[in-house]
Design an enzyme around this catalytic site. Structure first.
Site, PDB file in Angstrom:
ATOM      1  N   LYS A  44       0.979   0.777   6.762  1.00 52.99           N
ATOM      2  CA  LYS A  44       1.147  -0.476   5.745  1.00 52.99           C
ATOM      3  C   LYS A  44      -0.173  -1.120   6.081  1.00 52.99           C
ATOM      4  CE  LYS A  44       2.206  -3.688   2.729  1.00 52.99           C
ATOM      5  NZ  LYS A  44       2.179  -3.445   1.369  1.00 52.99           N
ATOM      6  N   SER A  45      -0.722  -1.475   4.876  1.00 53.32           N
ATOM      7  CA  SER A  45      -1.894  -2.435   4.901  1.00 53.32           C
ATOM      8  C   SER A  45      -1.996  -3.521   5.830  1.00 53.32           C
ATOM      9  CB  SER A  45      -2.495  -2.698   3.543  1.00 53.32           C
ATOM     10  OG  SER A  45      -3.076  -1.578   2.863  1.00 53.32           O
ATOM     11  N   SER A  69       5.354  -6.008  -6.511  1.00 49.41           N
ATOM     12  CA  SER A  69       4.698  -7.035  -6.337  1.00 49.41           C
ATOM     13  C   SER A  69       4.867  -7.739  -4.700  1.00 49.41           C
ATOM     14  CB  SER A  69       4.618  -8.112  -7.122  1.00 49.41           C
ATOM     15  OG  SER A  69       3.480  -9.015  -6.997  1.00 49.41           O
ATOM     16  N   ASN A 127      -8.549  -1.302   2.038  1.00 48.23           N
ATOM     17  CA  ASN A 127      -7.900  -1.387   0.775  1.00 48.23           C
ATOM     18  C   ASN A 127      -8.761  -2.434  -0.120  1.00 48.23           C
ATOM     19  OD1 ASN A 127      -6.168  -1.754  -1.426  1.00 48.23           O
ATOM     20  ND2 ASN A 127      -4.394  -2.220  -0.223  1.00 48.23           N
ATOM     21  N   CYS A 130      -7.749  -5.721  -2.344  1.00 46.17           N
ATOM     22  CA  CYS A 130      -7.278  -6.945  -1.807  1.00 46.17           C
ATOM     23  C   CYS A 130      -7.962  -8.087  -2.894  1.00 46.17           C
ATOM     24  CB  CYS A 130      -7.925  -7.021  -0.491  1.00 46.17           C
ATOM     25  SG  CYS A 130      -9.707  -6.257  -0.474  1.00 46.17           S
ATOM     26  N   LYS A 164      -9.677   2.592  -0.606  1.00 49.28           N
ATOM     27  CA  LYS A 164      -8.705   2.764  -1.279  1.00 49.28           C
ATOM     28  C   LYS A 164      -8.899   2.031  -2.622  1.00 49.28           C
ATOM     29  CE  LYS A 164      -4.246   3.783  -2.448  1.00 49.28           C
ATOM     30  NZ  LYS A 164      -3.135   3.537  -1.629  1.00 49.28           N
ATOM     31  N   ASN A 193      -4.691   3.366  -6.260  1.00 48.51           N
ATOM     32  CA  ASN A 193      -3.633   2.285  -5.804  1.00 48.51           C
ATOM     33  C   ASN A 193      -2.904   2.283  -7.256  1.00 48.51           C
ATOM     34  OD1 ASN A 193      -2.145   0.415  -4.679  1.00 48.51           O
ATOM     35  ND2 ASN A 193      -4.277  -0.471  -3.711  1.00 48.51           N
ATOM     36  N   GLY A 271       3.644   8.359  -2.633  1.00 52.77           N
ATOM     37  CA  GLY A 271       4.175   6.586  -2.340  1.00 52.77           C
ATOM     38  C   GLY A 271       5.712   6.654  -3.323  1.00 52.77           C
TER      39      GLY A 271
END
Ligand SMILES: CC(C)(C)CCc1c(C(=O)O)[nH]c(=O)[nH]c1=O
Length: 311
Positions: A44-45, A69, A127, A130, A164, A193, A271
Site C-alpha cells: 500500500k502506498s 476515496s 505514486n 499524490c 504510478k 491509477n 486491483g
C-alpha cells in the site's frame, strides 16, 4: 508456455501481481500475496507516518467496478520497509515493490533517502497521484510538478524507481508526459491509477455511495479497461525502450492480462478484482492466460508483448 517476465533487469516467475492499495495494507495481506501465484507484490502506498485515512464508507464495489476515496490509510513507511527487508531474508528469490505517496515532495524525498540508505533491493513505485499544493491538480496532472519531483528524486536516488501515473485522455498529454519521463532514468512506468473523481449513486435512497468528498472517488474495475489499455499503448508508443511498462486497470480475467501485454505491458497489476476474489485469483488468471497463449501458439509473453496490430 511460461508466464515469466523480465522488468528493469529483474526476473519474475509470473507477469501478474497486485496493484498498490488492494489487499496489501497489512503484513497478513502481504504474506497472502507472497504465498499466492502472483509474481511479485507491491505495498500500500506509504506515507512517513501511519494514517487513518478518510471516514467510512470510503470504498464500494458494484457489478462493473468500484469507487474509493480511502485517503491513503497505511501503517507508515517503516512498517512496509521492515516487511520488505524481512521478505528479502526469508524469500530471497522474489523481487518486490515498495509504493510511496508522500503528501509533499519533502515527504517523498525523505522516504526515498531512507530507501536509498537501506538494504532494500527491490523496486520503488512513486505514486504521482499524490496531492499537490492547494489550488493545483494532483502532481500527475501538473507537468511542471512532475519535472520538479523527478529532478529532485534522481539527484540522489540510484536504486530502480518507477512512477504510478493517473490516466490521461488527450493525445497531447501523452506527448507531454512522455517527453518529460524520457528525460529520466526510470526503471518503469505504471499506468493507470484509478480514474479520478467518479461518482456512484444509490437511486433507491437517492444518496452517494461513499462518505468522503461528497461521494466523489477513484473508479476501478471493468469500467476503466478501455482507458487503461489506451494509456498503456500510448506510453509504449512514446517511452524510451529502456523504460518498462506495468499495465494496471480493468483486469478481471486472463484475456484482460493478454490485452495489457499486447499493448506493451511487461507486468500486469490487478486491483478491483483482486479485492473481490482475494489472492487465489492469481491461480485462475494464470490458468486462463496460459490457455490463451497455448491456443495462440505463444511460448512466452515476449512473443506478443507490444504487438497489437492496427487496421
Ligand atoms: C489518491 C491519494 C489518496 C492521493 C493516493 C492514494 C490512492 C488512493 C487512496 O488511498 O485514496 N486511492 C486510489 O484509487 N489511488 C491512489 O493512488
Amino acid at each position: 508456455t511460461t508466464l515469466k517476465t523480465t522488468l528493469a533487469g529483474y526476473k519474475f516467475d509470473n507477469c501478474m501481481m497486485n496493484a498498490a492499495g488492494i489487499r496489501c495494507a497489512t503484513v497478513t495481506d502481504l504474506a497472502g500475496l507472497r504465498d499466492s501465484r502472483a509474481g511479485s507484490l507491491v505495498t500500500k502506498s506509504a506515507t512517513p507516518q501511519p494514517r487513518d485515512g478518510n471516514p467510512e464508507p470510503r470504498m464500494r464495489g458494484l457489478q462493473y467496478g468500484c469507487i474509493n476515496s480511502m485517503g491513503l490509510p497505511n501503517h507508515g513507511f517503516d512498517y512496509y520497509l521492515n516487511f520488505l527487508l524481512e521478505e528479502q531474508k526469508s524469500h530471497p528469490q522474489q523481487t518486490n515493490f515498495m509504493s510511496i505517496a508522500g503528501t509533499t515532495l519533502e515527504d517523498d524525498l525523505s522516504m526515498l533517502k531512507q530507501i536509498q540508505e537501506s538494504a532494500f533491493a527491490g523496486l520503488t513505485e512513486l505514486n504521482l497521484s499524490c496531492p499537490n499544493v492547494p489550488g493545483k491538480p494532483q502532481v500527475g496532472y501538473d507537468f511542471d510538478a512532475v519535472e520538479r519531483y523527478l529532478t529532485a528524486v534522481f539527484a540522489f536516488f540510484k536504486k530502480p524507481l518507477g512512477v504510478k501515473l493517473p490516466p490521461y485522455f488527450d493525445l497531447m498529454h501523452f506527448d507531454q508526459i512522455t517527453a518529460i519521463l524520457n528525460q529520466y532514468p526510470l526503471a518503469f512506468v505504471n499506468s493507470i491509477n484509478s480514474v479520478g473523481n467518479g461518482l456512484m449513486i444509490d437511486p433507491e435512497s437517492e444518496t452517494v455511495l461513499i462518505k468522503p468528498k461528497g461521494g466523489f472517488g477513484g473508479i476501478g474495475g471493468a469500467y476503466i479497461k478501455p482507458t487503461a489499455l489506451a494509456n498503456v499503448r500510448a506510453l509504449a508508443q512514446r517511452l524510451n525502450p529502456g523504460i518498462a511498462i506495468i499495465g494496471t486497470g480493468g483486469v478481471q480475467n486472463g484475456m484482460d492480462i493478454f490485452e495489457h501485454i499486447l499493448c506493451g505491458a511487461s507486468m500486469v497489476q490487478v486491483g478491483t478484482q483482486l479485492g473481490f476474489e482475494g489472492p487465489k485469483i492469481f491461480n485462475r488468471l494464470s490458468q486462463e492466460l496460459t490457455r490463451i497463449m497455448a491456443a495462440k501458439g505463444y511460448d512466452s509473453i515476449a512473443d506478443f508483448r507490444g504487438k497489437l496490430k492496427t487496421l
